[in-house]
Write an enzyme that holds these catalytic residues in place. Sequence first.
Site, short mmCIF file in Angstrom:
data_model
loop_
_atom_site.label_atom_id
_atom_site.label_comp_id
_atom_site.label_asym_id
_atom_site.label_seq_id
_atom_site.Cartn_x
_atom_site.Cartn_y
_atom_site.Cartn_z
N HIS A 345 69.36 158.84 -6.30
CA HIS A 345 70.39 159.88 -6.15
C HIS A 345 69.77 161.25 -6.32
CE1 HIS A 345 74.28 161.93 -6.57
NE2 HIS A 345 73.73 162.57 -7.58
N THR A 413 66.22 154.53 -9.61
CA THR A 413 64.89 154.36 -9.02
C THR A 413 64.34 155.63 -8.40
OG1 THR A 413 66.09 153.43 -7.12
CG2 THR A 413 64.99 151.88 -8.61
N GLU A 414 65.19 156.61 -8.16
CA GLU A 414 64.74 157.92 -7.68
C GLU A 414 65.76 158.98 -8.13
OE1 GLU A 414 63.89 158.43 -3.54
OE2 GLU A 414 62.74 156.57 -3.38
N ASN A 415 65.26 160.01 -8.78
CA ASN A 415 66.06 161.19 -9.06
C ASN A 415 65.10 162.34 -9.36
OD1 ASN A 415 67.71 162.75 -11.67
ND2 ASN A 415 68.66 162.65 -9.66
#
Length: 570
Positions: A345, A413-415
């Site tokens: 996100h 897992t992604e920010n």
Amino acid sequence: MLPRCAVGVCHVLMLVLCVSAAEDFDWTKNHHGSFYYGTFPAGFSWGAGGSAYQTEGAWDKDGKGLSIWDVFSHKKGKIQQNDTGDFSCEGYYKVKDDVSLMKELRLNHYRFSISWPRLLPTGIKSDHVNEKGIQYYDHLINHLLENKITPIVTLYHWDLPQVLQEKYGGWQNISMVNYFNEFANLCFERFGDRVKYWITFNNPWSVAVEGYETGEHAPGLRLRGTGAYRAAHHIIKAHAKVWHTYDTQWRGKQKGLVGIALSGEWGEPVDISNQKDIEAAERYVQFHLGWFATPIFHGDYPQVMKDFIGRKSVQQGLGTSRLPTFSPQEKSYIKGTCDFLGIGHFTTRYITQKNNPSGRSSSNYFSDRDLAELVDPRWPDPGSEWLYAVPWGFRRLLNFVKTQYGNPMIYVTENGVSEKMLCTELCDEWRIQYYKDYINEMLKAIKDGVNVKGYTAWSLLDKFEWDEGFSERFGLYYVDFRNKNKPRYPKASVQFYKRIISSNGFPNQREVENWRRKAVETCSSSNQLLAADPLTSHMEMVTEIVVPTVCTLSILLSAIFLMFLLRRRN
């Protein structure tokens, strides 16, 4: 990456009642601006990440085959400034150096991806297994574990073997399901004794939409109205098959988990009193996150996707919907194939209803949604054309996942946040602010009861950013791409994130403000170190280092002017 959205202006004074509201989360309450001081649950995992094509380099070394990104990036005009990932961060040769950076950060986990063509040059196991590729990932995994860093491994982060694209059409072809399963099974066999967290696909939304609908990403196909849906259909089937392979053949002895990492941007209605805007915002999230999550958790596509795409297909004069269908057996096979859900996100959009035409030439994924995306001009924007800092959207998205999918185990897992700058800037105060606010919204979501187990800062290093090349930087560490040794330099955000990890959250206001001050003080000396690097040989780069900000330029000009006045007096 997100599509290049039209930018508009709007502002709402309070948040909206979401269509799928959780009983224990007040969707009508305005949560903007409040900061919660507290800590994360014991055992919460802190990490950072990267991916094979973006960081490894060594694109044609030690028996690696071509990927679709090798071919795509070598075509003139596809990437900003015609950059390629041929060398990137040279991570292939810097395992020990990079793991030492992770250790310095005190990371609990590191998320990376395995390059399919580095292990299987043609993508097909029966053709050839490249043992040198196996050795590289063995070395990386072992070195992580020696330093008490847990590997979280992604099997597909967009680098499909070029042979499979040329021979079969890539993810447009159902044969990819079996080929991907063979590759995954090889990874389980060779690395599964040490890797306990597997991610099948990273952000399949981008693979489908930007690879097969808009053509912005490899393989660069523009199969409007059909390509994205067909690719996604095969990816979902491939994910399910790999999960079942692990479940039946490896789980008993290896005791690992298999999940998928989905991108999810929050959509907030423009007009909270307009039912059509409320429905459009729900539709935005369902067409993005729900497209993949709903089949995996519930067995079929979101009903709103089936309704809208089906109706528009009929209006086009088509006999069947452009959205493929799952058989009853496939629905049962796909449902429940997720031990944990990865969430990537970055940002939020305001959403309003917009009726799009349904002609043959105009039908595509974006027009199928019947909505428009808007942004508030007051949202912080460090220069990227798509990534605005809207932290409150993160908490709302996490609560949406909890409600829609039965509160699954979540790993973020992604920010993270990028910047577009012509000059070197290690004092990334806007990134500190972004991480502070977004991580705090995640903490609030955990207080709401959302089952978040870990967080991955995106990314450890500046790296190749797909169609943006090296013009956009996400890293906690600055990488000097113009230097053949690709040295890394810590940005201020390294010190700030390190203190969040050490404290497992935000102890109190005074201490957190002290973190920021010390981080900025540290980055000032780092700027001097970078400027003094004897390996920096390019005059253009030297200029950028010596003049890292407009502020510094102003100081230099003022000093020169003062010297001029003193000389005139003398």
